[in-house]
Motif scaffolding. Structure first.
Motif, PDB file in Angstrom:
ATOM      1  N   ILE A 177      46.327  25.075  -5.817  1.00  0.00           N
ATOM      2  CA  ILE A 177      47.369  25.542  -6.740  1.00  0.00           C
ATOM      3  C   ILE A 177      48.726  24.916  -6.422  1.00  0.00           C
ATOM      4  O   ILE A 177      49.663  25.023  -7.190  1.00  0.00           O
ATOM      5  CB  ILE A 177      47.500  27.085  -6.738  1.00  0.00           C
ATOM      6  N   ASP A 229      45.549  26.601   3.286  1.00  0.00           N
ATOM      7  CA  ASP A 229      44.745  25.379   3.214  1.00  0.00           C
ATOM      8  C   ASP A 229      43.985  25.310   1.890  1.00  0.00           C
ATOM      9  O   ASP A 229      43.921  24.243   1.265  1.00  0.00           O
ATOM     10  CB  ASP A 229      43.770  25.339   4.408  1.00  0.00           C
ATOM     11  N   VAL A 230      43.442  26.445   1.448  1.00  0.00           N
ATOM     12  CA  VAL A 230      42.743  26.464   0.155  1.00  0.00           C
ATOM     13  C   VAL A 230      43.751  26.203  -0.975  1.00  0.00           C
ATOM     14  O   VAL A 230      43.465  25.460  -1.916  1.00  0.00           O
ATOM     15  CB  VAL A 230      42.006  27.807  -0.081  1.00  0.00           C
ATOM     16  N   GLY A 231      44.947  26.786  -0.850  1.00  0.00           N
ATOM     17  CA  GLY A 231      45.981  26.563  -1.860  1.00  0.00           C
ATOM     18  C   GLY A 231      46.377  25.107  -1.957  1.00  0.00           C
ATOM     19  O   GLY A 231      46.678  24.596  -3.035  1.00  0.00           O
ATOM     20  N   TRP A 284      37.134  26.272  -6.056  1.00  0.00           N
ATOM     21  CA  TRP A 284      38.516  26.765  -5.992  1.00  0.00           C
ATOM     22  C   TRP A 284      39.457  25.558  -6.051  1.00  0.00           C
ATOM     23  O   TRP A 284      39.457  24.720  -5.155  1.00  0.00           O
ATOM     24  CB  TRP A 284      38.761  27.556  -4.704  1.00  0.00           C
ATOM     25  N   ALA A 303      45.325  33.082  -8.478  1.00  0.00           N
ATOM     26  CA  ALA A 303      45.192  31.660  -8.150  1.00  0.00           C
ATOM     27  C   ALA A 303      44.065  31.021  -8.960  1.00  0.00           C
ATOM     28  O   ALA A 303      43.866  29.806  -8.893  1.00  0.00           O
ATOM     29  CB  ALA A 303      44.923  31.498  -6.652  1.00  0.00           C
ATOM     30  N   GLY A 304      43.329  31.846  -9.708  1.00  0.00           N
ATOM     31  CA  GLY A 304      42.213  31.316 -10.489  1.00  0.00           C
ATOM     32  C   GLY A 304      40.987  31.004  -9.649  1.00  0.00           C
ATOM     33  O   GLY A 304      40.128  30.230 -10.059  1.00  0.00           O
ATOM     34  N   TRP A 305      40.873  31.625  -8.478  1.00  0.00           N
ATOM     35  CA  TRP A 305      39.704  31.408  -7.614  1.00  0.00           C
ATOM     36  C   TRP A 305      38.687  32.504  -7.898  1.00  0.00           C
ATOM     37  O   TRP A 305      38.957  33.688  -7.665  1.00  0.00           O
ATOM     38  CB  TRP A 305      40.104  31.435  -6.139  1.00  0.00           C
ATOM     39  N   LEU A 306      37.507  32.117  -8.380  1.00  0.00           N
ATOM     40  CA  LEU A 306      36.473  33.092  -8.709  1.00  0.00           C
ATOM     41  C   LEU A 306      35.671  33.456  -7.461  1.00  0.00           C
ATOM     42  O   LEU A 306      35.466  32.614  -6.589  1.00  0.00           O
ATOM     43  CB  LEU A 306      35.530  32.514  -9.763  1.00  0.00           C
ATOM     44  N   MET A 355      51.980  30.806 -15.124  1.00  0.00           N
ATOM     45  CA  MET A 355      51.369  31.104 -13.829  1.00  0.00           C
ATOM     46  C   MET A 355      52.460  31.631 -12.901  1.00  0.00           C
ATOM     47  O   MET A 355      53.521  31.018 -12.777  1.00  0.00           O
ATOM     48  CB  MET A 355      50.781  29.814 -13.257  1.00  0.00           C
TER      49      MET A 355
END
Lengths: 162, 162
Positions: free
Chosen positions: A118, A104-106, A115, B113-116, A41
């Motif tokens: 990561i 924030d999503v990460g 999601w 990031a692997g976010w679909l 990755m």
């Protein structure tokens, strides 16, 4: 008073430029490669449109803050500066918010959208992005102070003759 | 001239409030439940922190734009208005940017990031969010015009006595 006012403005602008340069550089240098269950990755800022926007916005903020020091206060150009200050302020606010939203999503993911976070896999990368975000926020804050200071000077034209 | 100037300001403020209300309402009403390979998927704005921020920011923008119409131009409060205008402008710019960043991931995903992307599954929800984003952008744009107009009036104090 006029000289002091100009000195304060210049110091504020230099601080904005310094923090903006730090934000852009920290973001650009954020890069990490890791392997996760045998899958390699790679994380870098250019994979995320919002992070590219962040770098562009703070590069603009950096160049703008340095250039604007040369503008003489009280000149016709200084009125235009106030307008462009507001534009740059919105640009920097947008960059910080967009990067904050993706960061924030990460960090926490979004389970409803499926999601996954990561950051557990690319910890150093996330710390870098967080650092850029903090530097960007500091730059935005000082830029805001400098707008307040300019507005105060414009709104009270008699301030500098005391 | 002073009356015309006040009328223009009031019209701009009303337009900002209208678009801000539309943005917040369209976002709040965005909701869709769908099933995908037997898995039920529910999409609503409150699942995404950036979308909650969007609703709060535009609710503030709406209330602020209405309240500020009552402030008399030229009064001491009108100088404070200019400062708070800049703050609200940054707030709205941040809300549009954060929502735009997340909406982009929802639409295009982020393969690194692997976010679909989720939009193929919840199309109506995505159209709603896009609508809110457009209304928010319009509101931000008119708010910006109204800042430009106020700045022009402050920077040229003699404008209204012509």
């Amino acid at each position: 008073m006029a000289k002091l006012s100009r000195l304060i403005t210049a110091v504020l602008r230099l601080a904005v430029a310094g923090a903006a340069a730090a934000a852009a550089i920290i973001m650009v240098t954020s890069h990490e490669t890791t392997s996760f269950f045998g899958i390699e990755m790679e994380a870098k800022y250019s994979y995320t449109p919002s992070f590219i926007f962040f770098v562009v916005a703070f590069a603009v903020g950096f160049a703008y803050s340095l250039l604007v020091i040369l503008v003489r206060p009280g000149s016709t150009a200084s009125r235009l500066v106030l307008l462009s200050d507001v534009v740059v302020g919105m640009l920097l606010a947008g960059a910080v918010a967009a990067t904050g939203a993706i960061a924030d999503v990460g960090k926490n993911g979004n389970e409803h959208a499926g999601w996954l976070p990561i950051c557990p896999q690319v910890r150093a990368y996330c710390v870098h992005v967080e650092g850029a975000l903090i530097a960007g926020f500091v730059s935005l804050l000082i830029h805001f102070l400098s707008i307040m200071y300019s507005l105060h000077a414009v709104a009270e034209p008699l301030c500098c003759s005391h």
